[in-house]
Design an enzyme around this catalytic site. Sequence first.
Site, PDB file in Angstrom:
ATOM      1  N   ASP A 309       0.848  -1.185   0.000  1.00 52.09           N
ATOM      2  CA  ASP A 309       0.000   0.000   0.000  1.00 52.09           C
ATOM      3  C   ASP A 309       0.890   1.243   0.000  1.00 52.09           C
ATOM      4  OD1 ASP A 309      -2.383   1.604   0.393  1.00 52.09           O
ATOM      5  OD2 ASP A 309      -1.759   1.808   2.478  1.00 52.09           O
ATOM      6  N   ASP A 506      -2.008  -0.681   6.020  1.00 56.39           N
ATOM      7  CA  ASP A 506      -2.242  -0.141   7.363  1.00 56.39           C
ATOM      8  C   ASP A 506      -3.685   0.250   7.641  1.00 56.39           C
ATOM      9  OD1 ASP A 506      -2.143   2.161   5.627  1.00 56.39           O
ATOM     10  OD2 ASP A 506      -1.932   3.394   7.435  1.00 56.39           O
ATOM     11  N   ASP A 510      -7.255  -1.780   3.579  1.00 58.88           N
ATOM     12  CA  ASP A 510      -6.271  -2.815   3.245  1.00 58.88           C
ATOM     13  C   ASP A 510      -6.611  -4.164   3.865  1.00 58.88           C
ATOM     14  OD1 ASP A 510      -4.591  -0.976   1.866  1.00 58.88           O
ATOM     15  OD2 ASP A 510      -3.820  -0.274   3.786  1.00 58.88           O
TER      16      ASP A 510
END
Length: 633
Positions: A309, A506, A510
């Site tokens: 990410d 995080d 996600d």
Amino acid sequence: MRDIHRFIRPVLVILPLAGLLLGFGASLAGYGSWMEPIWAVATIPVLTALLVEIVANLRRGDVGLDVVAALSMTGALLFGEHLAAVVVALMYAGGQYLESFAERHAKREMTALLERVPRKAVRYREGRLEEVSLDEVRPQDRLLIRQGDVVPVDGIVAGGMAVLDQSALTGEALPVEKAAGEPVMSGVTNVGDAFDLSATHRAGESTYAGIIRLIEAAQASKAPMARLADRYAMVFLTVTVALAAGAWLWTGDPIRALAVLVVATPCPLILAVPVAIVAGVSRAARAGVLIKGGGALETLARVRVLVIDKTGTLTHGEAQVTTIQPSAGFPAERLLQLAASLDQASKHVIARALVREAQVRGLALLLPSEVVEVPGEGLEGTVDGRHVIVGGVRYLAQKLAGLGEIVDVSQYPVGCVVVAVALDGRLAGLLVLTDRLRTEAAEVIERLRRLGMGRIVLASGDRKDVAQAITVGLHLDDVHADLTPERKIDVVQAGREYGPVMMIGDGVNDAPALAAADIGVAMGAKGAAASAEAADVVLLVDRLDRIPVAIEVARRSRRIALQSVYAGIGLSLVGMIAAALGYLTPVQGALLQEAIDVAVILNALRALWGPEPARAHSRKLDRDQTGWLDRRV
């Protein structure tokens, strides 16, 4: 069921140990006739529990090495080799307890799953406000969303200006403004003033609830990893039974077959793996990495694809001052001091970022007065006898004639925030804030390449131009942007073409991808509770350079576990052959097996005491800053 096992397994260790000691004690006290019955009685509870477990496994279609232990204990009892029986029972029960301990140690309960999930909502009803449970909220209900509240349901802004932190859902680092009539997703946080929301969905039909269902579905679709030892079960079991039956048929002596079974009792396999796992998990924890179990550790050692990410993972996830551009003749430190002094009167996230930056630089903040704030746009007031205005370029353009011609926002990097500062009616300068790439990001990616990571891709909910701009110079194979939680899962699944996939993230957005990946890694220090729950590995410190450290620890632990397994099987095979030839009695075989156990355990403990894995140089921890307004689009 797990709680029952946690109670039973220690008891099953204590019973054969106490029986073994009590039998010898009875013999020394002159009651030698009691010795054998005591050992037999002490063996039966362990054998009974083992048989129940074997039956349960067979119903699931699993055949494990536990069958060998059951055969050896049963045979020892039938042929009167009670000492061998109780020794095998003790070995087996001890191995099971140690494996259970390893699992509990590695899979510590991740508490407060989705703590940020709202439970109540404040609703307008007949001219007053009432607090109701989420189940009572209906479409068209008008809700009050206070500052700091998590929006409980999907809706549209019905009154006021909404300033929302959407990072938990979209990965977007900088809060966004929503005017009346614009849609708002559940799960985002109100970081501005209170506003009214007109609900468009029930709680169970809203965005946040859908993400929770994605997490559950992704977790359910990932089959649990089989115990490492069981991979060798059928071959080892076949060899053992064949050798024992052959010895019996060849010599006509059932004791030789029993001796083979006792030596073959697979305690090296049962013990070596969990010891190495506990050592590896403990080692990783010292580096700030929580690995949730042996399956996670082994998978981490085998990953070959990384999906990462952007916001809060590859970047800090918070806007930080990167450039101060004062007007001619105006000191840069004075510009920040005046802006931060005025911003003390605001709760806006960018205001807090400027205040923190001034404090980090050691600037003395002055007392503001006569402050007037336009929520989400800017504020003005008096600082040190001067009239100061701080806000977005559009806000100051309304206050100062000609500012729009002086400041060209398009010249600044994609994704940054531009804050303008005016002093006594004139532009004093600009402050530029950016969600910066982590300083260790490039080094971490190169280290992962050296560790054999064949494919590394970015998967971000942010805009394509922002994602591409932030990753310039990084050795990435692909960049995916504008991703929903569902599409992040698609990126993870596509990566499996190249090998086991590790996903690092995080936010709540996600969490589904983390659960769907072969190994999910959550930035737990600042990340969402949902991502930490869905992940297999949680970083307890906000440092990306812990990832290669964790992989090195996992690979070394797995390598040592396999060494112990291979050595244990090899030594057991030698002992089995010796027993089949009549060189070992059942008791001698049990003692030999204990010696093998000690050897493989000591070898497995090397995973805990070995050399420290390579680490990146120590760096100053990230400052706690946040982002805001006037992003260039």
